[in-house]
Write an enzyme that holds these catalytic residues in place. Sequence first.
Site, mmCIF file in Angstrom:
data_model
loop_
_atom_site.group_PDB
_atom_site.id
_atom_site.type_symbol
_atom_site.label_atom_id
_atom_site.label_comp_id
_atom_site.label_asym_id
_atom_site.label_seq_id
_atom_site.Cartn_x
_atom_site.Cartn_y
_atom_site.Cartn_z
ATOM 1 N N SER A 54 0.794 -1.234 0.000
ATOM 2 C CA SER A 54 0.000 0.000 0.000
ATOM 3 C C SER A 54 0.825 1.283 0.000
ATOM 4 C CB SER A 54 -0.954 0.008 1.194
ATOM 5 O OG SER A 54 -2.007 -0.908 0.996
ATOM 6 N N LYS A 101 0.107 3.591 -2.748
ATOM 7 C CA LYS A 101 -1.000 4.540 -2.662
ATOM 8 C C LYS A 101 -0.499 5.983 -2.598
ATOM 9 C CE LYS A 101 -4.602 1.619 -0.552
ATOM 10 N NZ LYS A 101 -3.974 0.298 -0.431
ATOM 11 N N SER A 157 -6.022 2.610 4.641
ATOM 12 C CA SER A 157 -5.491 1.985 3.430
ATOM 13 C C SER A 157 -6.592 1.247 2.680
ATOM 14 C CB SER A 157 -4.354 1.011 3.798
ATOM 15 O OG SER A 157 -3.434 0.882 2.755
#
Length: 414
Positions: free
Chosen positions: A101, A104, A160
């Site tokens: 993640s 991101k 997340s």
Amino acid sequence: MPALKKTVMTVLSAALLSVYVVSPAGAADKDKTDDKLPKPTGQMSTVGGKRLGEVGTQVDLGPGAPVLPKELSARSWIVADAEDGQVLASHNAHWRLPPASTLKMLFADTVLPALQPKTMTHMVTEDELAGIGEGSSLVGVKEDHSYTVHDLWLGVFLRSGNDAVHVLSEMYGGVPATVAAMQRHAEELQALDTTVVSPDGYDAPRQVSSAYDLTLFARSGMQKADFREYAATATADFPGGGKKGKKRESFEIQNTNRLITGDIGVDPYQGIAGVKNGYTTHAGNTFTGIAERDGKVLLVTVMNPSSEESHAVYKEAAHLLDWGFAAEGKVTPVGELVPPRSAVAAKGSEPAAGADKAERKHPAAAATAAPAGSSGVWTALSVIGGMLVVLAGGVFLVNRRWPLPDLVRRLPRR
């Protein structure tokens, strides 16, 4: 014993003694420890400097510089000055690894500027929640319910939430369009180790990034006011489900970045201001953080520690930040974080190739957070400073006096 034989034995004894003195057991043990750590098998990039493409730990300690932490077990890590871009130390900085993640950060840096204002409301459909990877982290977005862009970004940064990522991707033009835009933006940032397959960082074939690239994403993202606000938020209220005709309730979400919120065995890091953590089966634990101390702002990225210690990724990141602040001005940089291609083109020069050009500074600004106040509820970190890149005349400029985001509160001192 014959004189000749006695002389030979004396010389051999002296030679063996000198080898022992020069190569003590401690050095041998360290070599054995290093040999046990995984290493990249292919050639690594040299973007930012030749040393950054070399296998293993890269650091040049000067007089009075502290030694690197002994607790490091990550496959790859990097410590850099967020403002001038100098890389203080690194370990397999360009090793292409699954990012989880932390990708991101690139997603937000790419998409966030286009989805404005953040008060814009969107009704979620069933199709927008399709295709989310099994076992993904979710914030709890529901179909047939409306959310503001602000709500969705909080779901991305704090929890997340891959559900929030997919909805924002559809708002941006669809997942394929988002992936393509992220790849273009990565190339603009000279993050050439990165291949984007999914916008949320979920494990996917060929999806990789590097500690170097993730640090570039954080540095770029933290120059945006909204990005800084979301990255520094510790807790927030997120809209719940609810039925028609009844008041919609909300529930609290907490940032999973443990250097912000703390947890059993890990304390909040003084001066931390984000940015993003991640975990998947193939990536292991990944983390990029930014922190300020005594006017210095450092970025650190840690990828896939092998240590079985609880919260190892945060502890190793904290150790590296401590080292970086203590080593500032006492080490020779081993490379640099390069500026975006557009900044280089505007300046009419080629991208910096290595640490031999360390005197060329390409400052990015820094967001900083410092605990203050007396509130017992940790709703967010306060952003003391800010970042701004002005691509005018090809100059990378610093603005560390951004106003505080409206929704940010100060953490109490401990």
